[in-house]
Design a protein around this motif. Structure first.
Motif, PDB file in Angstrom:
ATOM      1  N   GLU A   1      44.310  39.365  36.845  1.00 49.93           N
ATOM      2  CA  GLU A   1      43.545  40.435  37.495  1.00 49.93           C
ATOM      3  C   GLU A   1      43.284  39.993  38.928  1.00 49.93           C
ATOM      4  OE1 GLU A   1      39.691  41.543  35.885  1.00 49.93           O
ATOM      5  OE2 GLU A   1      39.399  43.061  37.454  1.00 49.93           O
TER       6      GLU A   1
ATOM      7  N   ASN B   1      41.936  46.394  40.609  1.00 57.14           N
ATOM      8  CA  ASN B   1      40.778  47.292  40.511  1.00 57.14           C
ATOM      9  C   ASN B   1      40.902  48.411  41.542  1.00 57.14           C
ATOM     10  OD1 ASN B   1      38.831  45.851  38.563  1.00 57.14           O
ATOM     11  ND2 ASN B   1      39.525  44.237  39.963  1.00 57.14           N
TER      12      ASN B   1
ATOM     13  N   GLU C   1      42.852  49.274  37.159  1.00 53.50           N
ATOM     14  CA  GLU C   1      41.581  49.250  36.429  1.00 53.50           C
ATOM     15  C   GLU C   1      40.639  50.255  37.061  1.00 53.50           C
ATOM     16  OE1 GLU C   1      39.802  45.460  35.846  1.00 53.50           O
ATOM     17  OE2 GLU C   1      41.656  44.518  35.118  1.00 53.50           O
TER      18      GLU C   1
ATOM     19  N   ASP D   1      37.851  49.839  32.866  1.00 56.13           N
ATOM     20  CA  ASP D   1      37.145  48.596  33.150  1.00 56.13           C
ATOM     21  C   ASP D   1      35.692  48.730  32.700  1.00 56.13           C
ATOM     22  OD1 ASP D   1      36.775  46.094  34.099  1.00 56.13           O
ATOM     23  OD2 ASP D   1      37.227  46.549  36.196  1.00 56.13           O
TER      24      ASP D   1
ATOM     25  N   LYS E   1      38.864  47.555  28.613  1.00 60.98           N
ATOM     26  CA  LYS E   1      38.312  46.222  28.908  1.00 60.98           C
ATOM     27  C   LYS E   1      36.832  46.233  28.557  1.00 60.98           C
ATOM     28  CE  LYS E   1      39.849  43.728  32.288  1.00 60.98           C
ATOM     29  NZ  LYS E   1      40.104  43.202  33.639  1.00 60.98           N
TER      30      LYS E   1
ATOM     31  N   GLU F   1      36.300  40.778  28.345  1.00 67.03           N
ATOM     32  CA  GLU F   1      36.029  40.150  29.644  1.00 67.03           C
ATOM     33  C   GLU F   1      34.925  39.125  29.508  1.00 67.03           C
ATOM     34  OE1 GLU F   1      36.383  42.479  33.488  1.00 67.03           O
ATOM     35  OE2 GLU F   1      35.354  43.883  32.162  1.00 67.03           O
TER      36      GLU F   1
END
Ligand code: C2E
Ligand code: MG
Ligand code: MG
Length: 707
Positions: A484, A543, A575, A605, A626, A662
């Motif tokens: 990521e 992201n 994300e 996310d 996530k 996460e």
């Protein structure tokens, strides 16, 4: 100053001899033939008159007694004609004359009498003298003609000049005025002449005696005096703005010429321009500059007997959308409508302005209570936040208002405006359609924010951002799934500003659009370089902020970038948060399905923290969930959190989605996740986000002795 110079005429020196007797004519020609002149002879009065018309005769020798028209008659007729009125005549006579006839001869215009027989030398002398006289006369006549025409020329210049012209004597009295100045001052030339110049001057106010005035002083020193902004009294007592110049005339005239330019047109233009400079042409309200001026003068005369003053900073909610979707004309219409609404809410002596765009301000003067401003703000929000019809379409508008009081929230124009602006910003943050009073704490926050915003801007300019990469590990096998990409902002003192602090600011200021583009490009560039080391299955997660996701060109730029770096779309995962997707459901669904078609993966996310959007989840075409690290952090201690995590894992399995946990920090957490069927983990247990070099060296398979 005459335009024609005196030019001596060519002398003709032509004598005309008139006698009825041929013999006399011959004798006269013989006598005068050797002179410095030409002799022309005729034998009758009629022929003489004819010759006088045709020739430029300078002297006539005229026989008195002739049959038909005698000499007297010829002389009389000559004197009657302007052409020959002054041509000298010498009467020549053979007979003895009575005194009476001589007098008669003089009376008809003779200048001399000569009796036959005469002495030729005497005659020649007489002729010479008379010719000299005649030449002088002619020169004089020419000169006076030229003087007349020069005078007429000068007068016509003065009379027709559009500027006012005065001649003022050294004593300060006007000796000449042209018609233009009389017209300018609505008076008559005669009423100006003979009066004192200073008596007509309304401004500057010269109280000193004439000899101490600048007019006189400049005249004395032989220089021109200019007064750009003067006022002259008009006949009716009002004044006229003029520009004056006063220049000395040649010394012996002992006067000066004063020229007055009518400045009223220019002055009006100035006033007009000044008005334009302070009003907003669209709404007719004051503009930013106008408001500044108004506020400044309000502060200058602020009354200190308890009454207060408040500044309202009004920003429309949803205006940009209207402008973008319905066009600028519709936007303009809305702004005008709002301007009128503002007017209805204010008292006549309150001041309203449009600061630009969709921002308005109001200055509420002389408030009894601070709450009065709140009441006005409430009313404004209520009036503006309704559905408006523009161009046949219904649109919803809102207003956020910040309020700053004088003197508590600032002493100067800038301070007050800044405070009101900050309060407005807080109102917006609090969810729009609200008003907020400015507070000191707001000031501190805003200050820090402002500084950071500034720093962020220069960081973008200087390309100061970096990306760190956090590995994602397959829980079952310990294989590296991907990285990521996480944004980092290293500062000079090696400390870091937390992304949780600066990223929201980037979003508020819309700077995230530029930074987001950079993140994608930089991440994909790195990804390309990893191809050899990690193969084509490696996934890069990036992201994406709400603004970026909502952008129309997102898909095109993704396609371009993937092409450019020769990566398969499935190697990229975006994300997004639940909040991002919930902003506009329809658009999100559409965008997700287009991303799916393109082949780019999408992960939700921080799942579980946002909206309870489980109901919508089925409609979204997604790849990954996530689980937010808060649940992971608490799940071993809190059955509730454990339940959330296992539910999300089940949900993912049912919907065919990959689930990533996460923030996994401990082996216990990892094992719990494996036991509960979670697919992927990310967290400090394996690695924090690391720099590109470290990431490149990261093993594709971690030592994974799962229990
Ligand atoms: P996120 O996308 O949820 O990123 C995961 C965050 O959790 C990262 O924080 C990461 O450093 C942190 N983290 C990872 N493992 C652990 C762990 O085991 N324990 C703990 N306590 N934390 C862990 P970071 O880097 O501070 O990023 C914060 C947020 O900033 C990100 O949350 C993401 O929403 C946003 N962000 C980061 N980079 C970007 C970017 O390039 N664009 C956008 N739009 N947002 C970004
Ligand atoms: Mg993330
Ligand atoms: Mg996250």
């Amino acid at each position: 100053m005459g335009r024609t110079q005196l030019k001596a005429q060519p002398r003709s020196r032509t004598l005309l001899v008139v006698d009825d007797r041929e013999a006399n004519l011959v004798a006269m020609e013989a006598l005068l033939g050797d002179g410095d002149w030409q002799v022309h002879s005729v034998n009758s009065g009629e022929a003489a008159l004819k010759a006088l018309l045709e020739l430029d005769v300078e002297l006539v020798l005229l026989d008195v007694q002739m049959p038909g028209m005698d000499g007297f008659e010829v002389a009389r007729l000559m004197r009657g004609s302007p052409h020959t009125r002054y041509t000298p005549i010498i009467f020549v006579s053979a007979i003895a004359h009575t005194r009476e006839s001589v007098l008669r001869g003089y009376a008809t215009g003779a200048v001399d009498f000569i009796l036959k027989p005469f002495d030729p030398q005497v005659l020649k002398h007489k002729i010479n003298t008379l010719l000299a006289h005649e030449h002088n006369r002619r020169d004089l006549q020419l000169l006076s003609q030229q003087l007349d025409s020069a005078r007429a020329f000068n007068a016509s210049v003065l009379n027709n000049a559009a500027e006012g012209i005065l001649v003022v004597g050294e004593d300060g009295y006007i000796t000449f005025a042209n018609p233009a100045i009389a017209e300018m001052l609505h008076t008559r030339v005669e009423d100006l002449q003979g009066t004192l110049l200073l008596a007509h001057l309304a401004a500057p106010d010269v109280t000193a005696p004439w000899r101490e005035s600048a007019f006189y002083q400049h005249w004395r020193s032989g220089s021109t005096y200019r007064l750009h902004e003067a006022q002259l009294y008009k006949g009716d007592g009002t004044t006229l703005p003029v520009a004056l110049s006063s220049s000395p005339l040649p010394r012996q005239q002992r006067s000066m010429v004063v020229i007055a330019l009518d400045m009223s047109v220019v002055r009006n233009l100035h006033v007009q321009l000044e008005t334009q400079a302070v009003t907003d042409s669209l709404t007719g309200l004051l503009n930013r500059r106008g408001f500044h001026q108004a506020l400044e003068s309000a502060l200058a005369r602020v009354d200190r007997n308890g009454k207060r003053m408040a500044i309202l900073y009004i920003d429309l909610d949803g205006f940009k959308r209207i402008n973008d979707s319905l066009g600028h004309d519709a936007g303009d219409e809305i702004l005008c409508k709002v301007a009128r609404l503002l007017e209805t809410c204010m008292r006549p002596y309150d001041i309203i302005a449009r600061m630009g765009g969709d921002e308005f301000t109001a200055l509420l003067d002389s408030l009894d209570h601070p709450e009065d401003a709140a009441r006005v703000a409430e009313k404004l929000i209520e009036l503006i936040s309704v559905r408006h019809r523009v161009d046949g379409t219904e649109v919803t508008l809102g207003a956020s208002i910040g309020i700053a009081h004088f003197p508590d929230c600032g002493q100067s124009v800038d301070e007050l405006l800044r405070s009101a602006d900050m309060a407005m910003y807080e109102a917006k943050r609090a969810g729009r359609r609200q008003y907020r009073f400015f507070s000191a704490e707001m000031n501190g926050r805003a200050h820090a924010r402002l500084m950071m915003e500034e720093n962020l801007r220069s960081a973008i300019e200087r390309n100061d951002f970096e990306l760190a990469y956090q590995p994602q590990i397959m829980l079952g096998s310990g294989r590296l799934r991907g990285f990521e990409a996480l944004l980092r902002w290293p500062s000079d003192d090696s400390s870091q500003v937390e992304p949780g602090v600066f990223i929201p600011l980037l979003e508020e200021t819309r700077l995230i659009e530029r930074v987001g583009d950079w993140v994608l490009r930089e991440g994909l560039n790195q990804h390309r370089q990893w191809q050899k080391a990690f193969g084509e299955d490696l996934i890069l997660s990036v992201n994406v902020s709400p603004l970026q996701f909502a952008k129309a060109g997102l898909l095109d730029s993704l396609k371009r970038l993937l092409d450019e770096y020769q990566l398969a779309p499935s190697q990229l995962e975006l994300e997004v948060t639940e909040g991002t997707l919930m902003q506009d459901l329809e658009q999100s669904c559409d965008k997700l399905s287009r991303l799916r078609k393109l082949g780019v993966r999408v992960a939700i996310d921080d799942f579980g923290t946002g909206y309870s959007s489980l109901a919508y989840l089925r409609h979204f075409e997604l790849d990954t969930l996530k689980i937010d690290r808060l649940f992971i952090a608490n799940m071993l201690d809190s059955p509730r959190d454990a339940a959330v995590v296992s539910t999300i894992i089940d949900l993912g399995r049912n919907l065919g989605l990959e689930v990533i946990a996460e923030g996994v920090e401990s082996l216990a957490q990892r094992d719990w996740l494996i036991a509960n069927g979670c697919d992927v983990m990310q967290g400090f247990l394996v690695s924090p986000a690391i720099d590109p070099a470290q990431a490149t060296a990261f093993p594709t398979q971690v030592q994974w002795d799962a229990r």
